[in-house]
Scaffold this active site. Structure first.
Site, PDB file in Angstrom:
ATOM      1  N   GLU A 178      -2.629  -1.668  -3.131  1.00 31.39           N
ATOM      2  CA  GLU A 178      -3.711  -0.883  -2.552  1.00 31.39           C
ATOM      3  C   GLU A 178      -3.364   0.598  -2.576  1.00 31.39           C
ATOM      4  OE1 GLU A 178      -5.128  -4.059   0.918  1.00 31.39           O
ATOM      5  OE2 GLU A 178      -4.018  -2.248   1.470  1.00 31.39           O
ATOM      6  N   HIS A 200      -7.943  -5.735   7.422  1.00 33.55           N
ATOM      7  CA  HIS A 200      -7.737  -4.667   8.416  1.00 33.55           C
ATOM      8  C   HIS A 200      -8.096  -5.162   9.809  1.00 33.55           C
ATOM      9  CE1 HIS A 200      -7.129  -0.707  10.120  1.00 33.55           C
ATOM     10  NE2 HIS A 200      -6.700  -0.299   8.946  1.00 33.55           N
ATOM     11  N   HIS A 259       0.861  -1.188   0.000  1.00 33.75           N
ATOM     12  CA  HIS A 259       0.000   0.000   0.000  1.00 33.75           C
ATOM     13  C   HIS A 259       0.898   1.239   0.000  1.00 33.75           C
ATOM     14  CE1 HIS A 259      -3.934   1.962   1.634  1.00 33.75           C
ATOM     15  NE2 HIS A 259      -3.187   2.859   1.005  1.00 33.75           N
TER      16      HIS A 259
END
Length: 238
Positions: free
Chosen positions: A70, A191, A43
């Protein structure tokens, strides 16, 4: 079996804290795959405080499983993804100064924007996923964007699970997953999933294709060893 994609952002944070190239992300990604993980997630953020844009380019050359990038689809990020062409791009609406992702997309408010961005990625052969809260309305909105998958934002589940409210915490995710499947969307999640809660989550979420786990996995690996932890996740996802 649900696939495990390991987010290696925290390894990049550790590397950047001292300069140099330790730990080496290329070696780490290859090792994590050799331990059995079915994907590598990164990410990159605009300030490159952990994953650098060059890391994405370098990792593309060595990742042999699924490569997932991401990020918030700002122009710089879009250009990177189109250059690297990962297996999957996961769109996350995080602010540039966000410490970590903290909300899913409002797929109704941002529908037109998401439609355009997703169309661009899919035309380039990149599977798309968008980060959403476990809200049936947002899932229905996601289906209207043309995305291939959604990634359920699981922080609220992890919070409720830790408080002993796992049944109440999982219900909105079950509902969202059922609707997503009915609408033809693939289902990812991530997450705050951890060794403590991943088995319960997997057992209750229908049609779960992939989980992306970084922070918890790396923290657990400090105590237990990364090869051992990767395989502990794989065992819980069977």
């Amino acid at each position: 079996m649900t696939k495990l994609s390991v987010n290696i952002n925290k390894l990049a944070t550790l590397r950047n804290s001292r300069g140099g190239n330790v730990p080496n992300l290329i070696t780490s990604a290859k090792d994590i795959e050799s331990f059995g993980a079915e994907g590598i997630t990164i990410h990159p953020r605009p300030d490159e405080r952990h994953i650098r844009y060059q890391d994405a380019r370098d990792l593309k050359q060595v990742v042999s499983t699924e490569f997932n990038i991401e990020g918030n689809p700002i122009p710089k990020f879009i250009d990177l993804v189109l250059e690297v062409k990962p297996t999957q791009v996961t769109l996350v609406p995080d602010a540039e100064d966000a410490i970590t992702s903290n909300a899913g997309w409002d797929t109704l408010k941002h529908k037109d924007f998401l439609v355009d961005v997703i169309k661009t990625f899919k035309e380039n052969g990149i599977r798309t996923s968008i980060f959403v809260d476990p809200d049936v309305q947002m899932v229905r909105g996601a289906a209207e964007t043309g995305t291939d998958r959604i990634e359920l934002y699981t922080e609220s589940f992890a919070h409720d699970f830790a408080l002993g409210k796992k049944e109440a915490g999982i219900k909105p995710f079950v509902d969202a997953a059922q609707i997503a499947h009915e609408l033809g969307l693939g289902i990812n999640a991530g997450h705050d999933l951890s060794l403590d809660n991943i088995k319960f989550f997997k057992e209750h979420i229908p049609h779960l294709l992939e989980v992306s786990i970084g922070h918890a996995l790396i923290c657990e690996s400090i105590y237990l060893g990364i090869e051992n932890v990767v395989n502990m996740y794989l065992d819980r996802l069977k």
